[in-house]
Scaffold this active site. Structure first.
Site, short mmCIF file in Angstrom:
data_model
loop_
_atom_site.label_atom_id
_atom_site.label_comp_id
_atom_site.label_asym_id
_atom_site.label_seq_id
_atom_site.Cartn_x
_atom_site.Cartn_y
_atom_site.Cartn_z
N GLU A 163 29.97 40.91 50.64
CA GLU A 163 28.90 40.02 51.10
C GLU A 163 28.84 39.88 52.62
O GLU A 163 28.94 38.77 53.15
CB GLU A 163 29.05 38.64 50.47
N GLU A 348 30.50 40.58 41.13
CA GLU A 348 30.67 39.15 40.88
C GLU A 348 29.46 38.62 40.11
O GLU A 348 28.32 38.96 40.44
CB GLU A 348 30.75 38.34 42.19
C1 BG6 Z 1 30.59 34.72 46.71
C2 BG6 Z 1 31.91 35.07 47.33
O1 BG6 Z 1 29.78 34.32 47.75
O2 BG6 Z 1 30.49 33.65 45.85
C3 BG6 Z 1 33.09 34.37 46.71
O3 BG6 Z 1 32.12 36.46 47.38
C4 BG6 Z 1 32.71 32.93 46.40
O4 BG6 Z 1 34.18 34.48 47.57
C5 BG6 Z 1 31.62 32.97 45.34
O5 BG6 Z 1 33.75 32.11 46.02
C6 BG6 Z 1 31.17 31.61 44.86
O6 BG6 Z 1 30.76 30.82 45.91
P1 BG6 Z 1 31.16 29.29 45.98
O7 BG6 Z 1 30.53 28.80 47.23
O8 BG6 Z 1 30.58 28.65 44.79
O9 BG6 Z 1 32.63 29.27 45.99
#
Ligand code: BG6
Length: 443
Positions: A163, A348
């Site tokens: 990201e 993810e």
């Molecule tokens: C993504 C990242 O942006 O989303 C992760 O790659 C992150 O590291 C995940 O934890 C979820 O985001 P958040 O802000 O809900 O923790």
């Protein structure tokens, strides 16, 4: 239908799980420092201990094994490998990741390795302002080479950047990630350097003939126009958002509309011909496009900024206001197929929620099961459409630190009791459900 060797996986990132931030010769990262500045993170939470995965990785791998996980995505912490970012290599850092990789392979889990998940060595921030300097490209390439040389015999799936669009927007415009700047020119410059670091690492990797695949992961929020009159704004969103981020990595160019807009508002850095040639070469050899998918966006016209995001009234939202939109994943993957026609790796996808531990020590996270189930259905439909989908990785395997939301926003299949010093691990209902999904190859 999912392929026979489809990678059912789950993911994490070094700073969010490892802890042990000063252990065994590790250097400081910008997050080690940032999280200790008052007011920067939610209730002052930090990754000093996190899940203590550094000391408990064997226990965590056993949980993965028992679930039948095919692949596990984790990131390498650059300052654990090269404490000052350039120069001396830390043998104990190399050892830690060697041990983790061996443990995974011994348990039939394929390691999918991210090289950069935001924990830049603080020394490089101090030396030349980190991502703002072109010097970082060479340092990053060297770091990547050290990783390929030491782990590439066993690691065959590499994600160079995680990201880059998020950490540069949050760090160089919104001021909520380090280095806490608000300057669109610097933002574009920093982003450009991530794209160069990606391209150079890909070229380096391919020159080493290790036979694996390599790409980067972009946070992808496909979008809809709020009304018909917002169609131009939607185009503006894509040209300064998703296509800006992905075209530079996947095609080696920036979208025309985006270039014109940034020129007009006088913040476009100069991108040299040589730089653009490197981006092109790197893009051609990039094997897949990685996406982190959480939500879609709804776009409205904005007189000054070209577009703005508004809340989509047609979908539900998480406790943190993120749009829940499984169909958006299908829509987005169709767009990627039509635009890049390369394999896709979902690195993810998941639901951040408050989980409750019952008196019987159970976590009934049916909402998470529902969320993941619908997104897997979208993957199935994308495959029908012709998308070459390699992997689906949930975020995250265990609960972990959310950069800005602390430890209460949970994503994992495995609950971690952060209030208890033992940091005990407890399997959630979704853990067993995903086990079943894997066993049946998604059917
Ligand atoms: C993504 C990242 O942006 O989303 C992760 O790659 C992150 O590291 C995940 O934890 C979820 O985001 P958040 O802000 O809900 O923790």
């Amino acid at each position: 239908m999912f392929k026979k060797d489809f990678l059912w996986g789950s993911a994490s990132a070094a700073y969010q799980i490892e802890g042990a931030i000063n252990t065994d010769g590790k250097g400081s990262s910008i997050w080690d420092v940032w999280a200790h500045i008052e007011g920067k993170t939610f209730e002052g939470t930090n990754g000093d201990i996190a899940c203590d995965h550094y000391h408990r990785f064997k226990e965590d791998v056993q949980l993965m094994k028992e679930q039948g996980l095919k692949a596990y995505r984790f990131s390498i912490s650059w300052p654990r490998i090269i404490p000052k970012g350039r120069g001396e290599i830390n043998p104990l850092g190399i050892k830690f990741y060697n041990d983790l990789i061996d443990e995974l392979i011994k348990n039939d889990i394929i390691p999918v390795v991210t090289l950069y998940h935001w924990d830049l060595p603080q020394a490089l921030q101090d030396l030349y302002s980190g991502w703002l300097s072109p010097e970082i490209v060479e340092d990053f390439e060297n770091y990547a080479s050290v990783c390929f040389e030491n782990f590439g015999d066993r690691v065959k799936h590499w994600i160079v950047m995680n990201e880059p669009n998020i950490f540069t927007q949050l760090g160089y415009i919104l001021q909520i990630h380090p280095p806490g700047i608000n300057d669109p020119y610097m933002y574009l410059k920093a982003y450009h350097h991530t794209a160069l670091a990606h391209a150079k690492s890909v070229l380096k990797y391919k020159s080493m003939n290790q036979g694996g695949i390599i790409g980067s992961s972009i946070a992808f929020s496909p979008a809809y126009a709020e009304n018909e009159e917002d169609n131009e704004a939607l185009e503006h969103y894509y040209a300064t958002g998703p296509w800006w981020f992905m075209d530079s990595y996947m095609k080696g160019e920036y979208p025309e509309i985006g270039l014109n807009y940034y020129k007009e508002i006088a913040c476009l850095p100069e991108f040299s011909k040589d730089d653009m040639a490197i981006l092109k070469e790197g893009a051609e050899l990039t094997d897949f496009i990685g996406i982190n998918y959480y939500q879609t966006a709804m776009i409205r016209k904005h007189e000054t900024y070209g577009h703005e995001q508004v809340k989509n009234p047609n979908v539900e939202h998480t406790d943190w206001g993120w749009a829940i939109d499984p169909e958006g994943l299908l829509y987005g993957m169709k767009e990627l197929k039509d635009r890049y026609d390369k394999p896709v790796l979902i690195s993810e996808n998941g639901l951040g929620a408050y989980d409750t531990l019952t008196d019987d020590l159970e976590i009934e996270d049916d909402y998470r099961i529902d969320f993941i189930k619908k997104h897997i259905e979208a993957c199935d439909q994308a495959i029908e459409y012709g998308v070459d989908l390699i992997a689906y990785m949930t975020w995250s395997f265990t609960d972990l630190l959310s950069w800005l939301n602390g430890y209460k926003k949970r994503y994992g299949f495995v609950f971690i009791d952060f209030e208890d010093d033992t940091l005990r691990r407890i399997k959630k209902k979704s853990y067993y459900w995903y086990k079943d999904v894997i066993e049946n190859n998604g059917l």
